[in-house]
Design a protein around this motif. Structure first.
Motif, short mmCIF file in Angstrom:
data_model
loop_
_atom_site.label_atom_id
_atom_site.label_comp_id
_atom_site.label_asym_id
_atom_site.label_seq_id
_atom_site.Cartn_x
_atom_site.Cartn_y
_atom_site.Cartn_z
N UNK A 140 0.85 -1.20 0.00
CA UNK A 140 0.00 0.00 0.00
C UNK A 140 0.88 1.25 0.00
N UNK A 141 1.91 1.27 0.85
CA UNK A 141 2.80 2.43 0.92
C UNK A 141 3.55 2.65 -0.39
N UNK A 142 4.02 1.57 -1.01
CA UNK A 142 4.73 1.69 -2.29
C UNK A 142 3.78 2.21 -3.37
N UNK A 143 2.57 1.69 -3.40
CA UNK A 143 1.59 2.14 -4.39
C UNK A 143 1.28 3.63 -4.20
N UNK A 144 1.03 4.05 -2.96
CA UNK A 144 0.73 5.46 -2.69
C UNK A 144 1.93 6.34 -3.04
N UNK A 145 3.14 5.89 -2.70
CA UNK A 145 4.34 6.65 -3.04
C UNK A 145 4.52 6.77 -4.55
N UNK A 146 4.20 5.71 -5.27
CA UNK A 146 4.29 5.73 -6.73
C UNK A 146 3.31 6.74 -7.31
N UNK A 147 2.07 6.74 -6.82
CA UNK A 147 1.09 7.72 -7.32
C UNK A 147 1.51 9.15 -6.99
N UNK A 148 2.11 9.36 -5.80
CA UNK A 148 2.62 10.69 -5.47
C UNK A 148 3.70 11.12 -6.46
N UNK A 149 4.61 10.19 -6.78
CA UNK A 149 5.68 10.49 -7.71
C UNK A 149 5.13 10.72 -9.13
N UNK A 150 4.06 10.02 -9.49
CA UNK A 150 3.50 10.17 -10.84
C UNK A 150 2.92 11.56 -11.07
N UNK A 151 2.58 12.26 -9.99
CA UNK A 151 2.12 13.65 -10.17
C UNK A 151 3.24 14.48 -10.80
N UNK A 152 4.49 14.25 -10.39
CA UNK A 152 5.63 14.91 -11.02
C UNK A 152 5.81 14.40 -12.45
N UNK A 153 5.69 13.08 -12.64
CA UNK A 153 5.88 12.50 -13.97
C UNK A 153 4.83 13.02 -14.95
N UNK A 154 3.64 13.31 -14.49
CA UNK A 154 2.61 13.82 -15.39
C UNK A 154 3.02 15.14 -16.01
N UNK A 155 3.87 15.89 -15.33
CA UNK A 155 4.37 17.14 -15.92
C UNK A 155 5.39 16.83 -17.01
N UNK A 156 6.17 15.76 -16.83
CA UNK A 156 7.21 15.39 -17.78
C UNK A 156 6.70 14.44 -18.85
#
Length: 189
Positions: free
Chosen positions: A35-51
């Motif tokens: 769960x923590x890895x999944x949530x961390x990945x989605x948090x990081x994807x917010x940055x990736x969505x810009x790139x």
């Protein structure tokens, strides 16, 4: 974290449901890690969505696979429009066990190709040299997820030197040298 539903399967290959319950309980340590890895990945994807901005009408699906002392994280484009197989727009990350850093490994495909399932009687796509010589885990995952909606059970992935043939009905991959495949099947990929 709370677990609301629990599904138990007979084994990893035959996905026939063995048991199911909806008794609320607290997540155990293994579930909490996922769960923590999944949530961390989605948090990081917010940055990736810009790139790596995904196409309109799409979202992200995250699949996590534990291997030895690390988690492999696969992110796939999810299509919000029914009847579309969303190939491409997929990434791989890793997270070492007992660490809180998620590392970007790379993109499997540089482009996103929506395939309209109702219009496709066979599937194939090409991998550039940078992507992969062979079919990728995200290709297989998406082909299995959309298996019930396709008109075929075979998909070809063609790279510079190889052709991967994935049969989603038998869950089987055959990999050919491109020259031998062309000779055997009288094609010219």
């Amino acid at each position: 974290h709370k677990v609301v539903y629990t599904f138990v399967f007979e084994n990893d290959i035959d996905l026939e449901l063995k048991t199911y319950n909806n008794i609320d309980r607290f997540a155990d340590n293994t579930e909490t890690a996922y769960i923590d890895i999944r949530e961390g990945t989605f948090d990081m994807l917010e940055y990736f969505d810009k790139t790596f901005k995904g196409p309109e009408n799409t979202g992200k699906n995250v699949t996590i696979l534990k291997k030895k002392d690390q988690y492999e994280i696969f992110v796939m484009t999810g299509e919000n429009e029914p009847g579309i197989l969303p190939l491409g727009g997929d990434f791989k990350f890793i997270c070492k066990e007992n660490e809180s850093t998620i590392e970007f490994i790379g993109a499997f495909h540089k482009t996103y190709k929506p395939i309209r399932l109702s219009e496709s009687k066979s599937f194939m796509h090409y991998h550039s040299e940078a992507a992969s010589d062979f079919i990728t885990p995200t290709d297989i995952c998406l082909l299995m997820l959309y298996y019930d909606y396709t008109l075929t059970n075979e998909h070809l992935v063609i790279s510079e030197n190889y052709i991967s043939v994935f049969n989603s009905e038998d869950i089987e991959i055959k990999i050919y040298n491109k020259d031998s495949y062309n000779q055997k099947f009288n094609t010219s990929y």
